[in-house]
Motif scaffolding. Structure first.
Motif, PDB file in Angstrom:
ATOM      1  N   ALA A  86       0.847  -1.194   0.000  1.00  0.00           N
ATOM      2  CA  ALA A  86       0.000   0.000   0.000  1.00  0.00           C
ATOM      3  C   ALA A  86       0.881   1.242   0.000  1.00  0.00           C
ATOM      4  CB  ALA A  86      -0.918   0.014   1.220  1.00  0.00           C
ATOM      5  N   VAL A  87       0.444   2.262  -0.735  1.00  0.00           N
ATOM      6  CA  VAL A  87       1.089   3.572  -0.747  1.00  0.00           C
ATOM      7  C   VAL A  87       0.087   4.535  -0.135  1.00  0.00           C
ATOM      8  CG1 VAL A  87       2.132   5.373  -2.146  1.00  0.00           C
ATOM      9  CG2 VAL A  87       2.406   2.977  -2.811  1.00  0.00           C
ATOM     10  N   LEU A  88       0.449   5.113   1.008  1.00  0.00           N
ATOM     11  CA  LEU A  88      -0.520   5.819   1.851  1.00  0.00           C
ATOM     12  C   LEU A  88      -0.107   7.268   2.065  1.00  0.00           C
ATOM     13  CD1 LEU A  88      -2.979   5.514   3.843  1.00  0.00           C
ATOM     14  CD2 LEU A  88      -1.304   4.813   5.570  1.00  0.00           C
ATOM     15  N   ASP A  89      -0.971   8.204   1.715  1.00  0.00           N
ATOM     16  CA  ASP A  89      -0.712   9.623   1.934  1.00  0.00           C
ATOM     17  C   ASP A  89      -0.827   9.932   3.426  1.00  0.00           C
ATOM     18  OD1 ASP A  89      -0.275  12.322   1.514  1.00  0.00           O
ATOM     19  OD2 ASP A  89      -2.380  12.750   1.108  1.00  0.00           O
ATOM     20  N   PHE A  90       0.170  10.611   3.960  1.00  0.00           N
ATOM     21  CA  PHE A  90       0.190  10.916   5.394  1.00  0.00           C
ATOM     22  C   PHE A  90      -0.892  11.918   5.771  1.00  0.00           C
ATOM     23  CE2 PHE A  90       1.749  12.509   9.420  1.00  0.00           C
ATOM     24  CZ  PHE A  90       2.289  11.378  10.012  1.00  0.00           C
ATOM     25  N   MET A  91      -1.096  12.925   4.926  1.00  0.00           N
ATOM     26  CA  MET A  91      -2.050  13.989   5.231  1.00  0.00           C
ATOM     27  C   MET A  91      -3.314  13.818   4.397  1.00  0.00           C
ATOM     28  SD  MET A  91      -0.652  15.730   7.599  1.00  0.00           S
ATOM     29  CE  MET A  91      -1.744  17.166   7.608  1.00  0.00           C
ATOM     30  N   MET A  92      -4.398  13.417   5.055  1.00  0.00           N
ATOM     31  CA  MET A  92      -5.697  13.319   4.399  1.00  0.00           C
ATOM     32  C   MET A  92      -6.748  13.945   5.298  1.00  0.00           C
ATOM     33  SD  MET A  92      -5.878   9.608   2.479  1.00  0.00           S
ATOM     34  CE  MET A  92      -5.209   8.657   3.841  1.00  0.00           C
ATOM     35  N   PRO A  93      -7.732  14.599   4.700  1.00  0.00           N
ATOM     36  CA  PRO A  93      -8.771  15.242   5.502  1.00  0.00           C
ATOM     37  C   PRO A  93      -9.796  14.239   6.020  1.00  0.00           C
ATOM     38  CG  PRO A  93      -9.220  15.557   3.186  1.00  0.00           C
ATOM     39  CD  PRO A  93      -7.901  14.834   3.280  1.00  0.00           C
ATOM     40  N   ALA A 131       0.905  -7.077   8.460  1.00  0.00           N
ATOM     41  CA  ALA A 131       2.300  -6.786   8.123  1.00  0.00           C
ATOM     42  C   ALA A 131       2.433  -6.334   6.672  1.00  0.00           C
ATOM     43  CB  ALA A 131       3.169  -8.011   8.363  1.00  0.00           C
ATOM     44  N   LEU A 132       1.319  -5.940   6.042  1.00  0.00           N
ATOM     45  CA  LEU A 132       1.346  -5.480   4.658  1.00  0.00           C
ATOM     46  C   LEU A 132       2.398  -4.387   4.488  1.00  0.00           C
ATOM     47  CD1 LEU A 132      -0.211  -5.475   1.840  1.00  0.00           C
ATOM     48  CD2 LEU A 132      -1.409  -3.470   2.749  1.00  0.00           C
ATOM     49  N   PRO A 133       3.314  -4.514   3.521  1.00  0.00           N
ATOM     50  CA  PRO A 133       4.298  -3.460   3.284  1.00  0.00           C
ATOM     51  C   PRO A 133       3.616  -2.126   2.990  1.00  0.00           C
ATOM     52  CG  PRO A 133       4.946  -5.454   2.135  1.00  0.00           C
ATOM     53  CD  PRO A 133       3.548  -5.695   2.655  1.00  0.00           C
ATOM     54  N   LEU A 134       4.150  -1.053   3.582  1.00  0.00           N
ATOM     55  CA  LEU A 134       3.546   0.266   3.467  1.00  0.00           C
ATOM     56  C   LEU A 134       4.595   1.315   3.121  1.00  0.00           C
ATOM     57  CD1 LEU A 134       1.289   0.189   6.649  1.00  0.00           C
ATOM     58  CD2 LEU A 134       0.433   0.468   4.322  1.00  0.00           C
ATOM     59  N   ILE A 135       4.284   2.139   2.136  1.00  0.00           N
ATOM     60  CA  ILE A 135       5.104   3.304   1.821  1.00  0.00           C
ATOM     61  C   ILE A 135       4.269   4.545   2.112  1.00  0.00           C
ATOM     62  CG2 ILE A 135       6.273   4.609   0.003  1.00  0.00           C
ATOM     63  CD1 ILE A 135       6.847   1.979  -1.406  1.00  0.00           C
ATOM     64  N   MET A 136       4.827   5.476   2.883  1.00  0.00           N
ATOM     65  CA  MET A 136       4.113   6.708   3.205  1.00  0.00           C
ATOM     66  C   MET A 136       4.465   7.806   2.202  1.00  0.00           C
ATOM     67  SD  MET A 136       2.278   6.214   5.969  1.00  0.00           S
ATOM     68  CE  MET A 136       1.901   7.913   6.399  1.00  0.00           C
ATOM     69  N   LEU A 137       3.463   8.556   1.776  1.00  0.00           N
ATOM     70  CA  LEU A 137       3.672   9.763   0.991  1.00  0.00           C
ATOM     71  C   LEU A 137       3.632  10.951   1.945  1.00  0.00           C
ATOM     72  CD1 LEU A 137       1.371   9.192  -2.134  1.00  0.00           C
ATOM     73  CD2 LEU A 137       3.874   9.213  -2.106  1.00  0.00           C
ATOM     74  N   THR A 138       4.706  11.751   1.985  1.00  0.00           N
ATOM     75  CA  THR A 138       4.752  12.899   2.886  1.00  0.00           C
ATOM     76  C   THR A 138       5.065  14.161   2.103  1.00  0.00           C
ATOM     77  OG1 THR A 138       7.121  12.717   3.381  1.00  0.00           O
ATOM     78  CG2 THR A 138       5.613  11.406   4.731  1.00  0.00           C
ATOM     79  N   GLY A 139       4.715  15.304   2.700  1.00  0.00           N
ATOM     80  CA  GLY A 139       5.030  16.571   2.075  1.00  0.00           C
ATOM     81  C   GLY A 139       6.516  16.863   2.140  1.00  0.00           C
ATOM     82  N   GLY A 185       5.623   2.182  11.907  1.00  0.00           N
ATOM     83  CA  GLY A 185       5.681   0.928  11.164  1.00  0.00           C
ATOM     84  C   GLY A 185       5.698   1.022   9.657  1.00  0.00           C
ATOM     85  N   ALA A 186       5.795   2.242   9.088  1.00  0.00           N
ATOM     86  CA  ALA A 186       5.931   2.344   7.634  1.00  0.00           C
ATOM     87  C   ALA A 186       7.262   1.745   7.215  1.00  0.00           C
ATOM     88  CB  ALA A 186       5.836   3.807   7.188  1.00  0.00           C
ATOM     89  N   ASP A 187       7.291   1.087   6.066  1.00  0.00           N
ATOM     90  CA  ASP A 187       8.529   0.484   5.578  1.00  0.00           C
ATOM     91  C   ASP A 187       9.444   1.503   4.924  1.00  0.00           C
ATOM     92  OD1 ASP A 187       8.266  -2.574   5.953  1.00  0.00           O
ATOM     93  OD2 ASP A 187       6.320  -1.962   5.159  1.00  0.00           O
ATOM     94  N   ASP A 188       8.863   2.506   4.314  1.00  0.00           N
ATOM     95  CA  ASP A 188       9.660   3.542   3.668  1.00  0.00           C
ATOM     96  C   ASP A 188       8.753   4.740   3.454  1.00  0.00           C
ATOM     97  OD1 ASP A 188      11.835   4.806   2.558  1.00  0.00           O
ATOM     98  OD2 ASP A 188      11.978   3.533   0.782  1.00  0.00           O
ATOM     99  N   TYR A 189       9.341   5.837   2.991  1.00  0.00           N
ATOM    100  CA  TYR A 189       8.545   7.022   2.673  1.00  0.00           C
ATOM    101  C   TYR A 189       9.058   7.618   1.377  1.00  0.00           C
ATOM    102  CZ  TYR A 189      12.506   9.916   4.056  1.00  0.00           C
ATOM    103  OH  TYR A 189      13.747  10.489   4.128  1.00  0.00           O
ATOM    104  N   ILE A 190       8.218   8.404   0.752  1.00  0.00           N
ATOM    105  CA  ILE A 190       8.615   9.151  -0.438  1.00  0.00           C
ATOM    106  C   ILE A 190       7.935  10.507  -0.356  1.00  0.00           C
ATOM    107  CG2 ILE A 190       6.721   8.229  -1.840  1.00  0.00           C
ATOM    108  CD1 ILE A 190       8.679   8.232  -4.224  1.00  0.00           C
ATOM    109  N   THR A 235      10.749  -3.984   6.909  1.00  0.00           N
ATOM    110  CA  THR A 235      12.009  -3.254   6.864  1.00  0.00           C
ATOM    111  C   THR A 235      12.851  -3.535   8.099  1.00  0.00           C
ATOM    112  OG1 THR A 235      11.083  -1.493   5.505  1.00  0.00           O
ATOM    113  CG2 THR A 235      13.054  -0.957   6.759  1.00  0.00           C
ATOM    114  N   GLU A 236      12.231  -3.591   9.255  1.00  0.00           N
ATOM    115  CA  GLU A 236      12.961  -3.915  10.485  1.00  0.00           C
ATOM    116  C   GLU A 236      13.590  -5.298  10.394  1.00  0.00           C
ATOM    117  OE1 GLU A 236      10.070  -1.219  13.390  1.00  0.00           O
ATOM    118  OE2 GLU A 236       9.931  -3.397  13.410  1.00  0.00           O
ATOM    119  N   TYR A 237      12.840  -6.254   9.849  1.00  0.00           N
ATOM    120  CA  TYR A 237      13.392  -7.602   9.686  1.00  0.00           C
ATOM    121  C   TYR A 237      14.622  -7.558   8.781  1.00  0.00           C
ATOM    122  CZ  TYR A 237      14.055 -12.429   8.345  1.00  0.00           C
ATOM    123  OH  TYR A 237      14.640 -13.649   8.107  1.00  0.00           O
TER     124      TYR A 237
END
Length: 250
Positions: free
Chosen positions: A69-76, A93-101, A115-120, A179-181
């Motif tokens: 999943a690719v998840l936006d950090f800021m949502m209304p 434990a679904l892999p997650l990438i956060m979208l941040t400003g 627990g996010a695996d990475d961010y972009i 990612t921790e693993y």
């Protein structure tokens, strides 16, 4: 772009992951952006489904139909991206990438700690997002890896089981993110030796660390906290300032 991934027959029971396109869930309230990213990702070989609020993201992420999943950090609305991250990570434990400003360092650190695996960072290019998704999938799911080692690694009371990507410490299960693993695995393979942050970032995040990037530090801190719960003095992750980290036997 597909409106409902189930219409394409992409449920977990239909086929093994290796025989279908990687299934990506995009969660962002920006409809135009998700259409743009989704179209590119589909042309690049992914199966994509987009939702536009946190609750829909939670429900979709937990239905078992996605590989990442690719998840936006800021949502209304009533729930934010952080709320969605907390609920998803609490049950999956679904892999997650956060979208941040851009420049939102606090958001990135919080997302990694939760627990996010990475961010972009936004704005991001479709090519960069595709590369990040592939990097996370390669290290978190053997179905998308080129090789799959099955040897267990044992360091005193710490046991890493490669086939299941699971960890126990003194006989007790330690719940780590993907990612921790990966980070702990690199340290365990180099037990007693110092592993620099560049090697850790490339091996666990699939990318070279950028300047002032604290992702590895945040993940290591989380691993330490989880190990300390069941630690009986058998292992310790030491910080070697200016160089990296090392896993030590006690």
């Amino acid at each position: 772009m597909k409106k409902n991934i189930n219409q394409a027959g992409l449920s977990p029971a239909d086929a093994p992951l290796s025989s279908i396109a990687p299934r990506v869930l995009l969660v962002d309230d920006d409809v135009e952006l998700t259409e743009l990213l989704g179209s590119y990702l589909e042309r690049d070989g992914f199966a994509v489904h987009a939702v536009h609020n946190a609750q829909a993201g939670i429900d979709s992420a937990l239905n078992g139909c996605f590989d990442i999943a690719v998840l936006d950090f800021m949502m209304p609305r009533s729930k934010s991206g952080l709320d969605a991250l907390n609920e998803i990570r609490g049950a999956s434990a679904l892999p997650l990438i956060m979208l941040t400003g851009k420049g939102d360092d606090v958001d990135r650190i919080i997302g990694l700690e939760k627990g996010a695996d990475d961010y972009i960072t936004k704005p991001c290019t479709s090519r960069e997002l595709a590369a990040r998704i592939r990097a996370v999938l390669r290290r978190t799911n053997s179905s998308f890896a080129t090789t799959t080692p099955f040897d267990d690694i044992i360091v005193n009371g710490l046991v890493l089981r490669s086939a299941a990507r699971s960890v126990t410490l003194n006989g007790r299960v330690i719940r780590l993110t993907s990612t921790e693993y990966s980070l702990l695995l690199i340290l365990a393979k180099n037990v007693g030796g110092v592993v620099d942050k560049t090697k850790l970032s490339q091996g666990a995040l699939g990318r070279h660390p950028s300047r002032y990037d604290r992702s590895i530090d945040v993940h290591i801190s989380s691993i330490r906290r989880k190990l300390e719960v069941f630690d009986e003095g058998s292992v310790h992750i030491e910080t070697i300032f200016g160089r990296g980290y090392q896993l030590l036997r006690r």
